[in-house]
Write an enzyme that holds these catalytic residues in place. Structure first.
Site: not given
Length: 261
Positions: A172, A168
């Site tokens: 990002k 994740y």
């Protein structure tokens, strides 16, 4: 908010619009008089939000379009429909995202693809379609807001070996790079009169549907009580949109006072 009036009557596309930060952004933009096109997989929730806003009598409106941003062909079809139904897009708020906090060594192919396809390809394909729409319709002062994360700037260490945000956070970090790269690309359009802004909004933990029980268990209970709210992020988005045409809010990092970072 002062400065938002210049967007009144213009079209904003918001992804992940059915809940959480996306729904909060939809509410604030519609209240500011924008025609909002909400993209989400859960069309029933989108319609419920549209009915809520209509009953409230807001200045703007919400048009509901079902779209799974992890599917680039779905994104293209959604923007084709937007072009046919409302025409020019002036604002894009890329909010849709997914977190699966599983260690990489335990993550399935499906989970890895979901994160990459939603958080990276979804953002990129929506930016592509929005920019091409702006060029087609001569929108010279557009604005793209990508909802990033504080995890797009560093990777925290957790004591729980079964909890990880490695992929994740990687996705990002990619959003951070995409924002920087887009600004460089769009700079080359200045000679043609275009001033399309790109803003990265990087919140700390926000109490939304994404913040599930596994995340709650990963941080101290007193920290959970001080999480950001979806409305906090929406206000930041509106603050960026309200900036003067010759001012670009490049990066906004938002956290609860005295919180994790």
């Amino acid at each position: 908010m002062e400065g938002m009036s210049r967007w009144s009557g213009r079209v904003a596309v918001v992804t992940g619009a059915s809940a959480g930060i996306g729904a909060a952004v939809v509410r604030d933009l519609a209240r500011a008089g924008l025609r909002v096109v909400g993209l989400a997989r859960r069309e029933d929730k989108l319609q419920a939000l549209a009915d809520e806003l209509a009953a409230e009598g807001v200045l703007g409106e919400l048009l509901c379009v079902r779209c799974d941003v992890s599917d680039t062909s779905d994104v293209q079809a959604a923007f084709k429909r937007i072009d046919e139904q409302v025409g020019a897009v002036s604002v894009l708020v890329n909010n849709a995202g997914v977190m699966i906090p599983t260690p990489v060594q335990d993550m399935s192919n499906e989970s890895m693809a979901t994160i990459v396809n939603t958080n990276i390809l979804g953002v990129t394909s929506c930016c592509r379609e929005a920019i091409n729409n702006m060029k087609k319709h001569g929108i010279v002062d557009g604005h793209i807001v990508n909802i990033n994360s504080f995890l797009g700037h560093f990777v925290p260490v957790f004591d729980n070996p079964d909890f990880s945000v490695a992929l994740y956070a990687g996705s990002k970090h990619a959003v951070t790079a995409i924002c920087q790269g887009l600004r460089n690309e769009l700079k080359h359009m200045h000679g043609d009169g275009y001033r399309i802004k790109v803003t990265s909004v990087s919140p700390g933990p926000v109490l939304t549907d994404m913040f599930g029980d596994d995340l709650r268990d990963a941080i101290p209970k007193e920290e959970v009580q001080r999480l950001l709210k979806a409305s906090d992020i929406s206000r930041a988005v509106c603050f960026a949109l309200a900036s003067p045409p010759d001012v670009e809010m490049v990066e906004m990092t938002i956290q609860a006072t005295g919180h994790l970072t």
